[in-house]
Motif scaffolding. Structure first.
Motif, PDB file in Angstrom:
ATOM      1  N   ASP A  44       0.864  -1.174   0.000  1.00 30.99           N
ATOM      2  CA  ASP A  44       0.000   0.000   0.000  1.00 30.99           C
ATOM      3  C   ASP A  44       0.903   1.226   0.000  1.00 30.99           C
ATOM      4  OD1 ASP A  44      -1.738   2.078   0.443  1.00 30.99           O
ATOM      5  OD2 ASP A  44      -2.788   1.152   2.136  1.00 30.99           O
ATOM      6  N   ALA A  45       1.024   1.889  -1.167  1.00 27.57           N
ATOM      7  CA  ALA A  45       1.901   3.055  -1.297  1.00 27.57           C
ATOM      8  C   ALA A  45       1.095   4.315  -1.581  1.00 27.57           C
ATOM      9  CB  ALA A  45       2.921   2.818  -2.408  1.00 27.57           C
ATOM     10  N   ARG A  46      -0.182   4.333  -1.187  1.00 28.38           N
ATOM     11  CA  ARG A  46      -1.009   5.513  -1.433  1.00 28.38           C
ATOM     12  C   ARG A  46      -0.474   6.733  -0.689  1.00 28.38           C
ATOM     13  NH1 ARG A  46      -6.735   2.891  -0.073  1.00 28.38           N
ATOM     14  NH2 ARG A  46      -5.363   1.934   1.491  1.00 28.38           N
ATOM     15  N   LYS A  47       0.006   6.511   0.531  1.00 25.74           N
ATOM     16  CA  LYS A  47       0.688   7.574   1.274  1.00 25.74           C
ATOM     17  C   LYS A  47       2.180   7.286   1.184  1.00 25.74           C
ATOM     18  CE  LYS A  47      -2.978   8.617   4.616  1.00 25.74           C
ATOM     19  NZ  LYS A  47      -3.327   8.718   6.063  1.00 25.74           N
ATOM     20  N   LYS A  48       2.877   8.043   0.354  1.00 22.44           N
ATOM     21  CA  LYS A  48       4.272   7.715   0.060  1.00 22.44           C
ATOM     22  C   LYS A  48       5.166   7.808   1.294  1.00 22.44           C
ATOM     23  CE  LYS A  48       3.903   8.949  -4.812  1.00 22.44           C
ATOM     24  NZ  LYS A  48       2.439   9.094  -4.768  1.00 22.44           N
ATOM     25  N   SER A  49       4.754   8.625   2.276  1.00 21.32           N
ATOM     26  CA  SER A  49       5.558   8.740   3.496  1.00 21.32           C
ATOM     27  C   SER A  49       5.241   7.636   4.501  1.00 21.32           C
ATOM     28  CB  SER A  49       5.317  10.109   4.149  1.00 21.32           C
ATOM     29  OG  SER A  49       3.940  10.252   4.501  1.00 21.32           O
ATOM     30  N   GLU A  50       4.187   6.859   4.236  1.00 17.52           N
ATOM     31  CA  GLU A  50       3.783   5.796   5.158  1.00 17.52           C
ATOM     32  C   GLU A  50       3.499   4.491   4.396  1.00 17.52           C
ATOM     33  OE1 GLU A  50       0.550   7.006   7.639  1.00 17.52           O
ATOM     34  OE2 GLU A  50       1.380   9.006   7.991  1.00 17.52           O
ATOM     35  N   LYS A  51       4.422   4.104   3.573  1.00 13.69           N
ATOM     36  CA  LYS A  51       4.230   2.872   2.801  1.00 13.69           C
ATOM     37  C   LYS A  51       4.191   1.679   3.745  1.00 13.69           C
ATOM     38  CE  LYS A  51       7.779   3.930   0.209  1.00 13.69           C
ATOM     39  NZ  LYS A  51       7.974   5.361   0.426  1.00 13.69           N
ATOM     40  N   LYS A  52       3.298   0.741   3.432  1.00 12.88           N
ATOM     41  CA  LYS A  52       3.148  -0.415   4.314  1.00 12.88           C
ATOM     42  C   LYS A  52       2.770  -1.652   3.519  1.00 12.88           C
ATOM     43  CE  LYS A  52      -1.466   1.402   5.264  1.00 12.88           C
ATOM     44  NZ  LYS A  52      -2.289   2.102   6.257  1.00 12.88           N
ATOM     45  N   TYR A  53       3.084  -2.796   4.112  1.00 13.93           N
ATOM     46  CA  TYR A  53       2.655  -4.067   3.556  1.00 13.93           C
ATOM     47  C   TYR A  53       1.364  -4.500   4.249  1.00 13.93           C
ATOM     48  CZ  TYR A  53       6.999  -4.830   0.994  1.00 13.93           C
ATOM     49  OH  TYR A  53       8.036  -4.735   0.110  1.00 13.93           O
ATOM     50  N   VAL A  54       0.486  -5.107   3.469  1.00  9.76           N
ATOM     51  CA  VAL A  54      -0.775  -5.624   3.989  1.00  9.76           C
ATOM     52  C   VAL A  54      -0.775  -7.135   3.763  1.00  9.76           C
ATOM     53  CG1 VAL A  54      -3.284  -5.491   3.901  1.00  9.76           C
ATOM     54  CG2 VAL A  54      -1.910  -3.445   3.413  1.00  9.76           C
ATOM     55  N   TYR A  55      -1.015  -7.881   4.837  1.00 13.92           N
ATOM     56  CA  TYR A  55      -0.896  -9.340   4.784  1.00 13.92           C
ATOM     57  C   TYR A  55      -2.231 -10.046   5.018  1.00 13.92           C
ATOM     58  CZ  TYR A  55       4.189  -8.826   5.225  1.00 13.92           C
ATOM     59  OH  TYR A  55       5.512  -8.499   5.024  1.00 13.92           O
ATOM     60  N   THR A  56      -2.344 -11.202   4.400  1.00 12.14           N
ATOM     61  CA  THR A  56      -3.320 -12.211   4.784  1.00 12.14           C
ATOM     62  C   THR A  56      -2.522 -13.446   5.170  1.00 12.14           C
ATOM     63  OG1 THR A  56      -5.000 -11.380   3.267  1.00 12.14           O
ATOM     64  CG2 THR A  56      -5.247 -13.653   4.018  1.00 12.14           C
ATOM     65  N   VAL A  57      -2.823 -13.999   6.347  1.00 15.12           N
ATOM     66  CA  VAL A  57      -2.077 -15.171   6.823  1.00 15.12           C
ATOM     67  C   VAL A  57      -3.042 -16.253   7.298  1.00 15.12           C
ATOM     68  CG1 VAL A  57      -0.085 -13.789   7.529  1.00 15.12           C
ATOM     69  CG2 VAL A  57      -1.880 -14.302   9.192  1.00 15.12           C
ATOM     70  N   ASP A  58      -2.596 -17.479   7.216  1.00 16.48           N
ATOM     71  CA  ASP A  58      -3.344 -18.622   7.750  1.00 16.48           C
ATOM     72  C   ASP A  58      -2.622 -19.160   8.979  1.00 16.48           C
ATOM     73  OD1 ASP A  58      -5.228 -18.428   5.798  1.00 16.48           O
ATOM     74  OD2 ASP A  58      -4.488 -20.108   4.590  1.00 16.48           O
TER      75      ASP A  58
END
Length: 535
Positions: A44-58
């Motif tokens: 998720d790079a919509r906010k370039k100063s707060e880029k983050k990864y979004v996970y789905t895990v089992d």
């Protein structure tokens, strides 16, 4: 099993950070065991100063009771993002009851052909794979030689040979098809077993560079051979012999004739001579829509800054984009096969005809980003109304491209493309092209509706990616092999109008990319297995 979605962590987090986040969400004490598997990772790079990864895990629990206790504990807190699931593993069908007198034959060793042959081999059918081109390592040498000298090997090139056209591409594995049967995961896991990075099983946009794909297809071939399959390289099917509406024998370029009750046609989107042969032999087919256009090059650093806010971040890698626009004339223009840090390649497979494609190595560390910018064309645009009208349309464009620059890749600056004049010198963008190139008036060979729609699209894309319409970005062409221009018709049993022939993959008109082609190959293998006993 418990699935958690929408777990967000900053780029640069550690594996322990993810584990601790899961513990917190599930209220699990540090002393308790935690076994989890990443199902999906997206950026998720919509906010370039707060880029983050979004996970789905089992989460794998010790028992059903432990799972119930966890779900009861977190219910009402994170309930929307936590659920109990029963994942389904892929199951190959049980064998049929009809005897096979001869091994199944698979024509073509691209993703569709390889995965069809692999599944047949794994389940006792000992397939024979016939490939007109060379093995992957020898094919690589032929392609490199062509780029350096311009001398084309008609059978081993960017389009033909072990691994198919996808071997010399960006190697994208993302697909939009829905497949609840588990074939997508099977394809990705097979690639990992063959040497691909494990991350491809969960990344949002996984890819395999050409340097990695060559080793992978060789490994898959080895698996097929160990399981009793055979390969004939540098061998082309030159005729299909039919009796009473059924395919009975194949004539090979070696002079040999072979008998077969089940033949898979995974011939690839550029097998024009085979399309023509099938048409003459009465196989039902139809012209289909595809897309044509150009390749566009920008500095990768510019794309990184526009999408990530910074360039050269090793944690993020080279940025990619996907762009679409509907032109005033009603035609769609879109980016296709985007290659971050990649190369434009001369992808020709016929004499005095030139086509381009895009390719990346695994590292994606080239100086330029490139992508096809293509416009949809349909049978209404083709010069004749036969099923091969799209082939004629492609050939006409490619011959014009070859003549325009005498076999070199035609290149034009964007400012000259929109002014419809010949380019004479480069700006700051230096071409990253495999093969010789020449500055010229590329737009002059494009149909007016295609050139105008591309021009409109680039102005629209400038609004989404600042700098996209910079005057010195480069256009090269012609991009004409986006997908097959024909569809070889098949029924619910996956067979063509001539029984015993199974059209398969992208060339037959049933896939669009490495993963979808591999899945279609698996489906055809299933159809054969449902009908026939093992050998």
């Amino acid at each position: 099993m418990i699935r958690i979605s929408q777990i967000q962590l900053p780029v640069g987090h550690s594996p322990e950070d993810l584990k601790e986040k899961i513990r917190k969400i599930l209220s699990i004490k540090n002393a308790e065991d935690l076994s989890y598997k990443i199902v999906r990772q997206s950026l998720d790079a919509r906010k370039k100063s707060e880029k983050k990864y979004v996970y789905t895990v089992d989460i794998l629990c010790r028992s059903k009771n432990a799972e119930r206790q966890i779900l009861k504990r977190v219910h009402g807190v994170y309930h929307k993002n936590i659920m109990s699931i029963n994942p389904q593993r892929y199951i190959f069908p049980s064998p049929g009851t009809k005897a096979l007198a001869h091994p199944p034959v698979v024509i073509g060793s691209g993703p569709a052909g390889l995965f069809c042959a692999l599944m047949l081999a794994r389940h006792g059918y000992r397939p024979l794979v016939i490939e007109r081109g060379a093995q992957a390592d020898e094919r690589k040498d032929a392609v490199e030689r062509f780029w350096q000298t311009g001398v084309l090997d008609h059978q081993s090139n960017v389009q033909f040979g072990e691994g198919g056209a996808g071997t010399f591409s960006d190697g994208k594995l993302h697909t939009l098809i829905k497949d609840p049967a588990g074939r997508i995961q099977l394809v990705l896991e097979t690639f990992v077993e063959a040497g691909a990075p494990p991350e491809i099983c969960y990344q949002q946009k996984p890819h395999l560079g050409t340097d990695v794909l060559i080793e992978i297809v060789e490994h898959i071939r080895g698996q097929i051979e160990v399981l009793g399959g055979r390969f004939l390289f540098k061998t082309q099917v030159t005729d299909f012999i039919c009796e009473d509406g059924r395919l009975s024998r194949l004539q090979l370029s070696t002079g040999e004739k072979i008998c077969a009750e089940a033949v898979v046609g995974a011939i690839g989107h550029s097998a024009r001579d085979t399309f023509e042969l099938l048409y003459r032999r009465g196989f039902a087919m139809e012209a289909k829509s595809f897309a044509v256009g150009v390749r566009v090059e920008h500095p990768q650093e510019m794309i990184d800054r526009a999408l990530y806010g910074a360039a050269g971040d090793p944690l993020l890698g080279a940025a990619s984009y996907k762009l679409t626009h509907r032109g005033k004339n009603g035609r769609g223009v879109y980016s296709f096969c985007m290659c971050p840090g990649g190369y434009v390649v001369n992808a020709s497979s016929e004499e005095r005809a030139l086509a381009v494609n895009g390719m990346s190595y695994q590292a994606r560390d080239g100086r330029n980003a490139n992508s096809a910018l293509v416009v949809t064309v349909s049978p209404a645009d083709y010069p004749d109304t036969s099923p091969l009208g799209g082939v004629a349309y492609q050939r006409d464009l490619e011959r014009k491209a070859w003549a325009l620059a005498r076999g070199r890749v035609p290149v034009q600056l964007w400012e000259d493309f929109r002014a419809q004049r010949e380019s004479r010198e480069l700006g700051d963008v230096i071409p990253s092209i495999k093969g010789a190139y020449s500055l010229t008036d590329l737009r002059s060979i494009l149909p007016e509706e295609v050139g105008a729609t591309i021009e409109e699209g680039i102005w629209a894309f400038q609004k989404k990616i600042p700098g996209f319409a910079r005057p010195d970005c480069l256009l090269s062409g012609v991009e004409s092999r986006t997908s097959s221009p024909v569809r070889i018709l098949r029924g619910p049993d996956m067979q063509s109008s001539i029984q015993g022939f199974y059209p398969c993959g992208e060339g037959a008109g049933y896939a669009g990319g490495i993963t979808s082609a591999a899945i279609d190959g698996i489906k055809v293998a299933e159809a054969i297995a449902k009908k026939y006993m093992k050998i």
